[in-house]
Design a protein around this motif. Structure first.
Motif, PDB file in Angstrom:
ATOM      1  N   GLU A  56      63.797  41.509 -17.874  1.00 16.89           N
ATOM      2  CA  GLU A  56      63.829  42.873 -18.741  1.00 16.89           C
ATOM      3  C   GLU A  56      63.143  44.118 -18.253  1.00 16.89           C
ATOM      4  OE1 GLU A  56      65.109  43.017 -22.084  1.00 16.89           O
ATOM      5  OE2 GLU A  56      66.131  41.011 -21.600  1.00 16.89           O
ATOM      6  N   ALA A  57      63.720  45.056 -18.546  1.00 16.79           N
ATOM      7  CA  ALA A  57      63.071  46.264 -18.193  1.00 16.79           C
ATOM      8  C   ALA A  57      61.761  46.552 -18.737  1.00 16.79           C
ATOM      9  CB  ALA A  57      63.804  47.357 -18.508  1.00 16.79           C
ATOM     10  N   GLY A  58      60.689  47.061 -18.166  1.00 17.44           N
ATOM     11  CA  GLY A  58      59.542  47.187 -18.429  1.00 17.44           C
ATOM     12  C   GLY A  58      59.493  48.423 -19.448  1.00 17.44           C
ATOM     13  N   THR A  59      58.261  48.742 -20.046  1.00 20.15           N
ATOM     14  CA  THR A  59      58.189  49.453 -21.248  1.00 20.15           C
ATOM     15  C   THR A  59      57.190  50.545 -20.836  1.00 20.15           C
ATOM     16  OG1 THR A  59      56.561  48.233 -22.295  1.00 20.15           O
ATOM     17  CG2 THR A  59      58.752  47.959 -22.956  1.00 20.15           C
ATOM     18  N   GLN A  60      56.646  50.847 -19.737  1.00 12.40           N
ATOM     19  CA  GLN A  60      55.693  51.615 -19.220  1.00 12.40           C
ATOM     20  C   GLN A  60      56.496  53.205 -19.474  1.00 12.40           C
ATOM     21  OE1 GLN A  60      52.548  51.885 -18.770  1.00 12.40           O
ATOM     22  NE2 GLN A  60      52.795  49.561 -19.236  1.00 12.40           N
ATOM     23  N   PRO A  61      55.955  54.133 -20.098  1.00 16.51           N
ATOM     24  CA  PRO A  61      56.460  55.652 -20.535  1.00 16.51           C
ATOM     25  C   PRO A  61      56.364  56.368 -19.032  1.00 16.51           C
ATOM     26  CG  PRO A  61      54.331  55.423 -21.495  1.00 16.51           C
ATOM     27  CD  PRO A  61      54.654  54.073 -21.099  1.00 16.51           C
ATOM     28  N   MET A  62      57.141  57.358 -19.038  1.00 14.29           N
ATOM     29  CA  MET A  62      56.937  58.415 -17.936  1.00 14.29           C
ATOM     30  C   MET A  62      56.188  59.452 -18.673  1.00 14.29           C
ATOM     31  SD  MET A  62      58.289  57.569 -14.947  1.00 14.29           S
ATOM     32  CE  MET A  62      58.566  59.124 -14.071  1.00 14.29           C
ATOM     33  N   LEU A  63      54.972  59.859 -18.045  1.00 16.08           N
ATOM     34  CA  LEU A  63      54.090  60.746 -18.773  1.00 16.08           C
ATOM     35  C   LEU A  63      54.213  62.210 -18.245  1.00 16.08           C
ATOM     36  CD1 LEU A  63      50.938  58.469 -18.730  1.00 16.08           C
ATOM     37  CD2 LEU A  63      52.527  58.938 -20.525  1.00 16.08           C
ATOM     38  N   ALA A  64      54.514  62.994 -19.125  1.00 15.48           N
ATOM     39  CA  ALA A  64      54.802  64.552 -18.749  1.00 15.48           C
ATOM     40  C   ALA A  64      53.197  64.985 -18.316  1.00 15.48           C
ATOM     41  CB  ALA A  64      55.320  65.297 -19.786  1.00 15.48           C
ATOM     42  N   ARG A  65      53.445  65.797 -17.110  1.00 14.35           N
ATOM     43  CA  ARG A  65      52.189  66.516 -16.391  1.00 14.35           C
ATOM     44  C   ARG A  65      52.510  67.931 -16.407  1.00 14.35           C
ATOM     45  NH1 ARG A  65      49.715  62.934 -18.709  1.00 14.35           N
ATOM     46  NH2 ARG A  65      48.721  61.297 -17.932  1.00 14.35           N
ATOM     47  N   ASP A  66      51.479  68.605 -16.227  1.00 11.87           N
ATOM     48  CA  ASP A  66      51.803  70.292 -15.935  1.00 11.87           C
ATOM     49  C   ASP A  66      51.721  70.359 -14.551  1.00 11.87           C
ATOM     50  OD1 ASP A  66      52.202  71.290 -18.247  1.00 11.87           O
ATOM     51  OD2 ASP A  66      49.967  71.590 -18.837  1.00 11.87           O
ATOM     52  N   CYS A 115      71.332  52.957 -10.288  1.00 14.71           N
ATOM     53  CA  CYS A 115      71.417  51.680 -10.611  1.00 14.71           C
ATOM     54  C   CYS A 115      72.003  51.184 -11.963  1.00 14.71           C
ATOM     55  CB  CYS A 115      70.180  50.867 -10.156  1.00 14.71           C
ATOM     56  SG  CYS A 115      68.992  51.155 -11.351  1.00 14.71           S
ATOM     57  N   TYR A 116      72.383  49.948 -12.010  1.00 19.19           N
ATOM     58  CA  TYR A 116      72.843  49.541 -13.394  1.00 19.19           C
ATOM     59  C   TYR A 116      71.911  49.846 -14.461  1.00 19.19           C
ATOM     60  CZ  TYR A 116      69.919  45.433 -12.687  1.00 19.19           C
ATOM     61  OH  TYR A 116      68.888  44.556 -12.662  1.00 19.19           O
ATOM     62  N   TRP A 117      70.501  49.973 -14.121  1.00 21.63           N
ATOM     63  CA  TRP A 117      69.637  50.249 -15.150  1.00 21.63           C
ATOM     64  C   TRP A 117      69.987  51.740 -15.900  1.00 21.63           C
ATOM     65  CZ3 TRP A 117      66.505  46.473 -16.751  1.00 21.63           C
ATOM     66  CH2 TRP A 117      65.986  45.536 -16.032  1.00 21.63           C
ATOM     67  N   MET A 118      70.613  52.582 -15.288  1.00 22.94           N
ATOM     68  CA  MET A 118      70.769  53.863 -15.855  1.00 22.94           C
ATOM     69  C   MET A 118      71.628  53.706 -17.115  1.00 22.94           C
ATOM     70  SD  MET A 118      69.034  55.929 -14.138  1.00 22.94           S
ATOM     71  CE  MET A 118      67.634  54.753 -14.377  1.00 22.94           C
ATOM     72  N   ASP A 119      72.578  52.825 -17.171  1.00 27.47           N
ATOM     73  CA  ASP A 119      73.589  52.778 -18.392  1.00 27.47           C
ATOM     74  C   ASP A 119      72.884  52.378 -19.591  1.00 27.47           C
ATOM     75  OD1 ASP A 119      75.564  53.534 -16.518  1.00 27.47           O
ATOM     76  OD2 ASP A 119      76.633  51.418 -17.054  1.00 27.47           O
ATOM     77  N   GLY A 120      71.629  51.411 -19.359  1.00 23.21           N
ATOM     78  CA  GLY A 120      70.890  51.218 -20.519  1.00 23.21           C
ATOM     79  C   GLY A 120      69.634  52.201 -20.731  1.00 23.21           C
ATOM     80  N   ALA A 121      69.380  53.104 -19.956  1.00 24.47           N
ATOM     81  CA  ALA A 121      68.323  53.875 -20.012  1.00 24.47           C
ATOM     82  C   ALA A 121      68.852  55.104 -20.485  1.00 24.47           C
ATOM     83  CB  ALA A 121      67.555  54.247 -18.960  1.00 24.47           C
ATOM     84  N   GLY A 151      72.511  55.986 -20.970  1.00 24.91           N
ATOM     85  CA  GLY A 151      73.872  55.925 -21.800  1.00 24.91           C
ATOM     86  C   GLY A 151      75.062  55.160 -20.829  1.00 24.91           C
ATOM     87  N   LEU A 152      75.811  54.454 -21.475  1.00 26.53           N
ATOM     88  CA  LEU A 152      77.223  53.879 -20.890  1.00 26.53           C
ATOM     89  C   LEU A 152      77.870  54.925 -19.870  1.00 26.53           C
ATOM     90  CD1 LEU A 152      78.206  51.170 -20.667  1.00 26.53           C
ATOM     91  CD2 LEU A 152      80.144  51.586 -22.499  1.00 26.53           C
ATOM     92  N   GLY A 153      78.019  54.529 -18.657  1.00 25.79           N
ATOM     93  CA  GLY A 153      78.753  55.470 -18.093  1.00 25.79           C
ATOM     94  C   GLY A 153      77.959  56.285 -17.068  1.00 25.79           C
ATOM     95  N   ALA A 154      76.373  56.151 -17.183  1.00 27.67           N
ATOM     96  CA  ALA A 154      75.506  57.123 -16.350  1.00 27.67           C
ATOM     97  C   ALA A 154      75.614  56.722 -14.992  1.00 27.67           C
ATOM     98  CB  ALA A 154      74.095  56.951 -16.997  1.00 27.67           C
ATOM     99  N   GLU A 155      75.248  55.251 -14.624  1.00 27.48           N
ATOM    100  CA  GLU A 155      75.472  55.075 -13.280  1.00 27.48           C
ATOM    101  C   GLU A 155      76.543  55.430 -12.657  1.00 27.48           C
ATOM    102  OE1 GLU A 155      75.388  51.059 -10.365  1.00 27.48           O
ATOM    103  OE2 GLU A 155      75.709  50.652 -12.500  1.00 27.48           O
ATOM    104  N   GLU A 156      77.778  55.480 -13.079  1.00 27.53           N
ATOM    105  CA  GLU A 156      78.987  56.006 -12.276  1.00 27.53           C
ATOM    106  C   GLU A 156      78.919  57.338 -11.972  1.00 27.53           C
ATOM    107  OE1 GLU A 156      82.228  55.573 -10.068  1.00 27.53           O
ATOM    108  OE2 GLU A 156      81.162  53.884 -10.629  1.00 27.53           O
TER     109      GLU A 156
END
Length: 155
Positions: A21-31, A117-123, A125-130
């Motif tokens: 399964e993909a992890g769940t750690q968020p990306m944290l915005a920084r200035d 990679c294939y994770w982009m479709d899930g992260a 939307g479908l078709g993002a990887e391609e």
């Protein structure tokens, strides 16, 4: 080049997760991000990952994000879902592969495309990887210490 957004994450969601399964750690915005030559970005998951690591910092073009939103009709996801550190505007990131460049006084060398990679479709939307092939962003090594800030300067 303009810096639109900066992100870090303390752990990996996709890297090393193949078959899990993909992890769940968020990306944290920084200035601002503190870049350390040969090591990476302070407090980021790839900091001091391994010697001479080719992905000490990653870049992604907001223009690619905007194209994906339009073509895939997705308007509820932000740039952080791509898990890149620096979101840029106004530069051809592919042209920086193999090149030395400087942003806000910090020196880099572009090492390779961030291949989607294939994770982009899930992260995203479908078709993002391609659709991201050839536009996945840039991996780079950090050659000098310094600070990057949102809404920064030119190459």
């Amino acid at each position: 080049m303009k810096i639109e957004h900066l992100y870090i994450s303390s752990a990996h969601n996709f890297f090393g997760h193949h078959g899990k399964e993909a992890g769940t750690q968020p990306m944290l915005a920084r200035d601002r991000l503190e870049c350390v030559a040969g090591k990476g970005i302070c407090d980021d998951r790839f900091f001091d990952h391994k010697e001479n690591y080719k992905g000490q910092i990653t870049f992604f073009a907001v223009e690619t994000y905007e194209m994906l939103c339009k073509e895939l009709e997705i308007h509820d996801k932000g740039t952080e879902v791509f898990r890149r550190n620096v979101i840029t505007r106004g530069v051809d990131l592919n042209a920086l592969v193999g090149s030395h460049f400087t942003i806000q006084g910090v020196e880099f060398i572009g090492t390779e495309e961030c291949r989607p990679c294939y994770w982009m479709d899930g992260a995203f939307g479908l078709g993002a990887e391609e659709k991201m092939k050839g536009h996945g962003g840039l991996r780079a090594r950090i050659l000098s210490d310094g600070i990057l800030q949102v809404d920064g300067g030119k190459i």
